[in-house]
Design a protein around this motif. Structure first.
Motif, PDB file in Angstrom:
ATOM      1  N   ASP A  11       0.811  -1.219   0.000  1.00  0.00           N
ATOM      2  CA  ASP A  11       0.000   0.000   0.000  1.00  0.00           C
ATOM      3  C   ASP A  11       0.845   1.271   0.000  1.00  0.00           C
ATOM      4  O   ASP A  11       0.318   2.363   0.071  1.00  0.00           O
ATOM      5  CB  ASP A  11      -0.915   0.029   1.231  1.00  0.00           C
ATOM      6  CG  ASP A  11      -2.028  -1.000   1.115  1.00  0.00           C
ATOM      7  OD1 ASP A  11      -2.336  -1.406  -0.017  1.00  0.00           O
ATOM      8  OD2 ASP A  11      -2.584  -1.379   2.153  1.00  0.00           O
ATOM      9  N   LYS A  12       2.128   1.121  -0.102  1.00  0.00           N
ATOM     10  CA  LYS A  12       3.048   2.250   0.060  1.00  0.00           C
ATOM     11  C   LYS A  12       2.841   3.350  -0.985  1.00  0.00           C
ATOM     12  O   LYS A  12       2.880   4.526  -0.667  1.00  0.00           O
ATOM     13  CB  LYS A  12       4.484   1.723  -0.005  1.00  0.00           C
ATOM     14  CG  LYS A  12       5.542   2.784   0.153  1.00  0.00           C
ATOM     15  CD  LYS A  12       6.907   2.191   0.358  1.00  0.00           C
ATOM     16  CE  LYS A  12       7.521   1.706  -0.919  1.00  0.00           C
ATOM     17  NZ  LYS A  12       8.905   1.304  -0.773  1.00  0.00           N
ATOM     18  N   ASN A  13       2.571   2.993  -2.239  1.00  0.00           N
ATOM     19  CA  ASN A  13       2.519   3.995  -3.304  1.00  0.00           C
ATOM     20  C   ASN A  13       1.103   4.429  -3.666  1.00  0.00           C
ATOM     21  O   ASN A  13       0.925   5.213  -4.580  1.00  0.00           O
ATOM     22  CB  ASN A  13       3.202   3.450  -4.556  1.00  0.00           C
ATOM     23  CG  ASN A  13       4.688   3.324  -4.367  1.00  0.00           C
ATOM     24  OD1 ASN A  13       5.289   4.105  -3.639  1.00  0.00           O
ATOM     25  ND2 ASN A  13       5.280   2.331  -4.994  1.00  0.00           N
ATOM     26  N   LEU A  14       0.092   3.952  -2.979  1.00  0.00           N
ATOM     27  CA  LEU A  14      -1.272   4.290  -3.368  1.00  0.00           C
ATOM     28  C   LEU A  14      -1.578   5.770  -3.194  1.00  0.00           C
ATOM     29  O   LEU A  14      -2.311   6.356  -3.979  1.00  0.00           O
ATOM     30  CB  LEU A  14      -2.270   3.458  -2.566  1.00  0.00           C
ATOM     31  CG  LEU A  14      -2.305   1.977  -2.902  1.00  0.00           C
ATOM     32  CD1 LEU A  14      -3.348   1.281  -2.050  1.00  0.00           C
ATOM     33  CD2 LEU A  14      -2.610   1.754  -4.364  1.00  0.00           C
ATOM     34  N   ASN A  15      -1.054   6.419  -2.186  1.00  0.00           N
ATOM     35  CA  ASN A  15      -1.358   7.823  -1.948  1.00  0.00           C
ATOM     36  C   ASN A  15      -0.522   8.765  -2.804  1.00  0.00           C
ATOM     37  O   ASN A  15      -0.806   9.942  -2.870  1.00  0.00           O
ATOM     38  CB  ASN A  15      -1.161   8.167  -0.473  1.00  0.00           C
ATOM     39  CG  ASN A  15      -2.183   7.470   0.394  1.00  0.00           C
ATOM     40  OD1 ASN A  15      -3.274   7.187  -0.069  1.00  0.00           O
ATOM     41  ND2 ASN A  15      -1.827   7.185   1.628  1.00  0.00           N
ATOM     42  N   SER A  16       0.487   8.263  -3.475  1.00  0.00           N
ATOM     43  CA  SER A  16       1.340   9.141  -4.260  1.00  0.00           C
ATOM     44  C   SER A  16       0.931   9.210  -5.723  1.00  0.00           C
ATOM     45  O   SER A  16       1.586   9.881  -6.506  1.00  0.00           O
ATOM     46  CB  SER A  16       2.800   8.692  -4.162  1.00  0.00           C
ATOM     47  OG  SER A  16       2.950   7.415  -4.763  1.00  0.00           O
ATOM     48  N   LEU A  17      -0.146   8.527  -6.110  1.00  0.00           N
ATOM     49  CA  LEU A  17      -0.582   8.572  -7.495  1.00  0.00           C
ATOM     50  C   LEU A  17      -1.266   9.909  -7.781  1.00  0.00           C
ATOM     51  O   LEU A  17      -2.072  10.387  -6.990  1.00  0.00           O
ATOM     52  CB  LEU A  17      -1.555   7.432  -7.784  1.00  0.00           C
ATOM     53  CG  LEU A  17      -0.975   6.034  -7.679  1.00  0.00           C
ATOM     54  CD1 LEU A  17      -2.081   5.002  -7.861  1.00  0.00           C
ATOM     55  CD2 LEU A  17       0.104   5.817  -8.699  1.00  0.00           C
ATOM     56  N   PRO A  18      -0.959  10.543  -8.915  1.00  0.00           N
ATOM     57  CA  PRO A  18      -1.561  11.845  -9.212  1.00  0.00           C
ATOM     58  C   PRO A  18      -3.028  11.709  -9.594  1.00  0.00           C
ATOM     59  O   PRO A  18      -3.456  10.710 -10.146  1.00  0.00           O
ATOM     60  CB  PRO A  18      -0.743  12.351 -10.394  1.00  0.00           C
ATOM     61  CG  PRO A  18      -0.229  11.127 -11.047  1.00  0.00           C
ATOM     62  CD  PRO A  18      -0.010  10.124  -9.942  1.00  0.00           C
ATOM     63  N   GLN A  19      -3.797  12.733  -9.303  1.00  0.00           N
ATOM     64  CA  GLN A  19      -5.199  12.782  -9.667  1.00  0.00           C
ATOM     65  C   GLN A  19      -5.335  13.479 -11.015  1.00  0.00           C
ATOM     66  O   GLN A  19      -4.590  14.399 -11.329  1.00  0.00           O
ATOM     67  CB  GLN A  19      -5.976  13.582  -8.621  1.00  0.00           C
ATOM     68  CG  GLN A  19      -5.898  13.009  -7.240  1.00  0.00           C
ATOM     69  CD  GLN A  19      -7.056  12.072  -6.969  1.00  0.00           C
ATOM     70  OE1 GLN A  19      -8.115  12.255  -7.529  1.00  0.00           O
ATOM     71  NE2 GLN A  19      -6.848  11.086  -6.130  1.00  0.00           N
ATOM     72  N   THR A  20      -6.290  13.056 -11.823  1.00  0.00           N
ATOM     73  CA  THR A  20      -6.532  13.684 -13.107  1.00  0.00           C
ATOM     74  C   THR A  20      -7.489  14.861 -12.905  1.00  0.00           C
ATOM     75  O   THR A  20      -8.563  14.688 -12.354  1.00  0.00           O
ATOM     76  CB  THR A  20      -7.170  12.690 -14.092  1.00  0.00           C
ATOM     77  OG1 THR A  20      -6.311  11.558 -14.208  1.00  0.00           O
ATOM     78  CG2 THR A  20      -7.365  13.326 -15.457  1.00  0.00           C
TER      79      THR A  20
END
Length: 62
Positions: A11-20
């Motif tokens: 779950d480490k990278n789930l919050n770092s994904l950019p929003q469109t």
């Protein structure tokens, strides 16, 4: 090996994904259609798509 103590590697990278941004989102229709170049299969597919869109609108409004 010890326990992870609440830290999950997957779950480490789930919050770092950019929003469109909303301005860049499309409605999903990104095709060109020319009646002059269409054959019978294209016309039938377009009729099925239009019927499906109408059913979806009716279902959404109910």
């Amino acid at each position: 090996m010890g326990r992870s103590r609440g830290h999950k590697k997957h779950d480490k990278n789930l919050n770092s994904l950019p929003q469109t941004p909303a301005a860049l989102k499309s409605d999903g229709v990104d095709e060109e259609f020319s009646r002059e170049l269409a054959d019978q299969a294209d016309m039938e597919a377009q009729a099925r798509a239009n019927a499906a869109n109408q059913r979806a609108r009716v279902k959404k409004n109910q």
